[in-house]
Design an enzyme around this catalytic site. Structure first.
Site, PDB file in Angstrom:
ATOM      1  N   ASP A 120       2.166 -20.118  -1.209  1.00 50.00           N
ATOM      2  CA  ASP A 120       2.287 -21.115  -2.265  1.00 50.00           C
ATOM      3  C   ASP A 120       1.310 -20.745  -3.375  1.00 50.00           C
ATOM      4  O   ASP A 120       0.823 -19.618  -3.416  1.00 50.00           O
ATOM      5  CB  ASP A 120       2.039 -22.532  -1.725  1.00 50.00           C
ATOM      6  CG  ASP A 120       0.681 -22.679  -1.045  1.00 50.00           C
ATOM      7  OD1 ASP A 120      -0.217 -21.836  -1.301  1.00 50.00           O
ATOM      8  OD2 ASP A 120       0.500 -23.631  -0.262  1.00 50.00           O
ATOM      9  N   HIS A 153      -2.568 -13.138  -2.231  1.00 46.76           N
ATOM     10  CA  HIS A 153      -3.746 -13.405  -1.404  1.00 46.76           C
ATOM     11  C   HIS A 153      -3.741 -14.822  -0.852  1.00 46.76           C
ATOM     12  O   HIS A 153      -4.639 -15.176  -0.076  1.00 46.76           O
ATOM     13  CB  HIS A 153      -5.026 -13.170  -2.206  1.00 46.76           C
ATOM     14  CG  HIS A 153      -5.438 -11.740  -2.262  1.00 46.76           C
ATOM     15  ND1 HIS A 153      -6.214 -11.224  -3.280  1.00 46.76           N
ATOM     16  CD2 HIS A 153      -5.180 -10.703  -1.433  1.00 46.76           C
ATOM     17  CE1 HIS A 153      -6.412  -9.935  -3.069  1.00 46.76           C
ATOM     18  NE2 HIS A 153      -5.790  -9.595  -1.959  1.00 46.76           N
ATOM     19  N   THR A 154      -2.754 -15.608  -1.232  1.00 41.78           N
ATOM     20  CA  THR A 154      -2.582 -16.895  -0.558  1.00 41.78           C
ATOM     21  C   THR A 154      -2.315 -16.682   0.927  1.00 41.78           C
ATOM     22  O   THR A 154      -2.535 -17.579   1.741  1.00 41.78           O
ATOM     23  CB  THR A 154      -1.434 -17.702  -1.203  1.00 41.78           C
ATOM     24  OG1 THR A 154      -1.451 -19.033  -0.706  1.00 41.78           O
ATOM     25  CG2 THR A 154      -0.078 -17.092  -0.913  1.00 41.78           C
ATOM     26  N   THR A 193      -7.296 -19.059   1.332  1.00 43.44           N
ATOM     27  CA  THR A 193      -6.762 -20.421   1.314  1.00 43.44           C
ATOM     28  C   THR A 193      -6.885 -21.033   2.703  1.00 43.44           C
ATOM     29  O   THR A 193      -7.039 -20.317   3.699  1.00 43.44           O
ATOM     30  CB  THR A 193      -5.284 -20.443   0.881  1.00 43.44           C
ATOM     31  OG1 THR A 193      -4.492 -19.747   1.855  1.00 43.44           O
ATOM     32  CG2 THR A 193      -5.108 -19.787  -0.488  1.00 43.44           C
ATOM     33  N   HIS A 206       0.813  -1.214   0.000  1.00 44.87           N
ATOM     34  CA  HIS A 206       0.000   0.000   0.000  1.00 44.87           C
ATOM     35  C   HIS A 206       0.847   1.266   0.000  1.00 44.87           C
ATOM     36  O   HIS A 206       0.370   2.310  -0.451  1.00 44.87           O
ATOM     37  CB  HIS A 206      -0.960  -0.023   1.189  1.00 44.87           C
ATOM     38  CG  HIS A 206      -2.144  -0.906   0.962  1.00 44.87           C
ATOM     39  ND1 HIS A 206      -3.414  -0.575   1.363  1.00 44.87           N
ATOM     40  CD2 HIS A 206      -2.257  -2.115   0.348  1.00 44.87           C
ATOM     41  CE1 HIS A 206      -4.255  -1.540   1.008  1.00 44.87           C
ATOM     42  NE2 HIS A 206      -3.566  -2.489   0.402  1.00 44.87           N
TER      43      HIS A 206
END
Length: 320
Positions: free
Chosen positions: A249, A209-210, A242, A80
């Site tokens: 990953d 976003h994992t 996830t 950000h």
């Protein structure tokens, strides 16, 4: 650090009046640690000192991550700060980017930055130990280190970023991605093309976003808790993308593609990665090939971390 504690007790929100927050610095000017101008004869020695401090700061971040599973919010902090960059503006720091401006209250109250005060509270004690390390650098160092410590790829980082001086130099609100725009593909391209990033880089970076969760009280998205988040680690609650949301990953791409688990989050800007024909090429590849994802992610993350940065020395400082 008294100012930090006072702000944490009081809290910041998007509804806070900007006149009282404009230019607010989270630490005193004496703690800024801005590097003084140096002569050419002392520049090499100064760079060496900064390199040693950066290495020490990186080790402190690693130790923090061992005791506090804060990987996702540290990644978000670096993103950000850098993600406000506008390639169409040539003047620094008006162009935005990785310049440490996120430490000012006027930027922290942007809606997209809700919750990031907690990240600042984590890294400021580390930053305050090293006078030669800028805020712009500690934000990016913490972000890259969090990726690596979560099992992700080694990010080819360089350091030496300059900090903006005050809150008057913060970027305007609205440069960061939204979760539910009217046209997700068009929105992602508008935001990331403005930074000079490609479709491949959009998809690769989305794979981060994992890690992490969305919390409805912050973003308006996600369930209050799921079977994957009800007991933490860390503060319980939220909805993750996830099942192992502290492990970096390629499972994000697999889960978005299959969409078999209602306890896992899929935002419109996630789903579009397998709906848009250009994005889908890369998303399919990353779902099948983690090594390819890691390679492309590391390159894209490093590029993002350098956007809008002004380096001293000009070629930056490598820790490798």
């Amino acid at each position: 650090m008294a100012v930090v504690h006072r702000i944490l007790r009081r809290g910041l929100s998007a509804a806070s009046p900007l006149p009282s927050l404009r230019g607010l610095l989270l630490v005193s000017p004496q703690e800024l640690g801005r590097r003084p101008a140096s002569s050419s004869s002392s520049a090499a020695a100064a760079a060496g000192d900064v390199e040693a401090e950066l290495r020490a700061a990186r080790e402190d971040v690693r130790q923090l991550l061992k005791s506090n599973p804060c990987h996702p919010i540290l990644v978000r902090l670096g993103w950000h700060d850098a993600g406000t960059y506008d390639k169409n503006i040539t003047e620094w720091p008006k162009c935005g980017g990785a310049n440490g401006s996120l430490r000012f209250g006027v930027e922290l109250v942007h809606a997209a930055n809700k919750g990031l005060l907690k990240a600042l509270f984590l890294v400021i004690p580390i930053k305050s130990k090293y006078a030669g390390v800028t805020y712009a650098d500690i934000f990016q160092l913490a972000s890259a280190t969090a990726i690596e410590e979560a099992g992700g790829p080694k990010i080819p980082m360089i350091y030496g970023r300059a900090d903006v001086a005050d809150g008057e130099e913060c970027p305007p609100e609205g440069r960061l991605p939204a979760a539910d725009p009217p046209s997700p593909a068009e929105h992602l391209r508008e935001v990331f093309y403005r930074m000079g990033l490609s479709d491949k880089e959009i998809v690769a970076l989305s794979g981060a976003h994992t890690l992490g969760r969305a919390r409805p009280e912050r973003s308006g998205w996600g369930k209050p808790e799921t079977k994957y988040t009800e007991n933490g680690p860390g503060a319980p609650g939220g909805q993750s993308w996830t099942s192992e949301w502290l492990k970096f990953d390629n499972s994000y791409f697999k889960e978005i593609k299959e969409r078999r688990d209602e306890d896992l989050l899929v935002l419109p800007t996630d789903a579009v990665l397998f709906e848009d024909s250009s994005f889908k090429i890369h998303a399919e590849k990353y779902a099948e090939d983690q090594d390819a994802f890691f390679e492309d992610y590391a390159e894209a993350h490093a590029k993002l971390s350098n956007l809008g940065a002004k380096f001293d020395p000009p070629k930056g400082i490598s820790l490798e």
